[in-house]
Write a protein that holds these residues in place. Structure first.
Motif, short mmCIF file in Angstrom:
data_model
loop_
_atom_site.label_atom_id
_atom_site.label_comp_id
_atom_site.label_asym_id
_atom_site.label_seq_id
_atom_site.Cartn_x
_atom_site.Cartn_y
_atom_site.Cartn_z
N GLU A 1 0.83 -1.21 0.00
CA GLU A 1 0.00 0.00 0.00
C GLU A 1 0.86 1.26 0.00
OE1 GLU A 1 -2.77 -0.17 3.20
OE2 GLU A 1 -3.39 -2.23 2.75
N GLN B 1 2.28 1.71 -3.52
CA GLN B 1 1.24 2.18 -4.44
C GLN B 1 0.93 3.65 -4.21
OE1 GLN B 1 -1.89 -0.62 -3.61
NE2 GLN B 1 -1.14 -2.12 -5.12
N TYR B 2 0.92 4.05 -2.97
CA TYR B 2 0.65 5.46 -2.64
C TYR B 2 1.74 6.36 -3.22
CZ TYR B 2 0.02 9.74 0.05
OH TYR B 2 -0.15 11.05 0.42
N LYS C 1 1.34 6.37 -7.18
CA LYS C 1 0.12 6.95 -7.73
C LYS C 1 -0.13 8.37 -7.25
CE LYS C 1 -2.21 2.49 -8.31
NZ LYS C 1 -3.37 1.65 -7.92
N GLU C 2 0.05 8.61 -5.97
CA GLU C 2 -0.29 9.90 -5.41
C GLU C 2 0.87 10.90 -5.45
OE1 GLU C 2 -3.34 10.57 -4.60
OE2 GLU C 2 -4.02 8.51 -4.92
#
Length: 221
Positions: free
Chosen positions: A195, A198-199, A202-203
């Motif tokens: 997680e 991915q953060y 993506k962010e």
């Protein structure tokens, strides 16, 4: 003290206090004696505790400090204040090597002198509530894990090791080491590492290197 007042007005639960340890910082940068520096540090810590703020004391430049003459006495006073207060004070220490000890004093221009003193992490964690380390010498993770092994209650980490200057212990690495030490994968869920990765991608639009430990997609391939 003014900065602490700002933190109080903003209702912070915890603040980091730069409590520089070495004679280089105390004499040359602050222009104080050791006694004056310690008293000033303790005044701010005391006020923070009075306001219900957890003071996180950063032992800056501890590897060049007088461990037994300044650092440990200051840590003891912090622990005394912490025991008397409704919230704890927190502090940090240095290297993991059991043989580390103060070397002969290295003389600075008068009136100050300082020891180049690697301070072994394992000698003091039971006196320390929490450990926060920079990665100045690429020992940040082993320092934190050694602190756990010798009784430290907690280790600070940052996502992907991002932090001030050279960074802090990578949280994802601490998660894995905690599980390997305790066998407890419920208190530290390793799926959070995915997680986090991915953060960041993506962010934050950050590309994680494929071989980056634990979070890179091919790190163990």
């Amino acid at each position: 003290m003014d900065d602490l007042k700002i933190a109080h007005d903003m209702e912070f639960d915890e603040v980091g206090l730069l409590t520089s340890m070495s004679d280089y910082h105390i004499f040359l940068k602050l222009g104080k004696t050791r006694e004056q520096a310690m008293n000033d540090y303790l005044k701010v810590v005391t006020k923070a505790l009075e306001w219900g703020i957890v003071p996180r004391c950063h032992f800056e430049d501890v590897t060049r400090a007088d461990i037994y003459g300044f650092c440990l006495p200051f840590a003891r006073k912090l622990m005394e204040l912490s025991h008397e207060a409704p919230c704890p004070s927190r502090s940090a220490s240095a290297t993991p090597w059991a043989t580390a000890c103060p070397s002969p004093a290295r003389r600075f221009p008068a009136p100050c002198s300082a020891s180049s003193a690697p301070s072994p992490t394992k000698r003091r964690p039971r006196r320390m509530a929490r450990m926060a380390r920079h990665n100045d010498f690429h020992k940040v993770l082993v320092n934190g894990v050694t602190a756990w092994l010798y009784g430290c209650g907690g280790v600070n980490g940052t996502l992907m090791g991002f932090g001030e200057r050279t960074g802090n212990a990578p949280l994802e690495a601490l998660v894995i080491d905690y599980i390997s030490l305790t066998g407890n994968d419920e208190a530290a869920d390793p799926t959070v590492i995915t997680e986090i990765a991915q953060y960041f991608e993506k962010e934050l639009d950050y590309r994680i290197p494929d071989n980056y430990p634990f979070a890179g997609k091919d790190f163990n391939a």
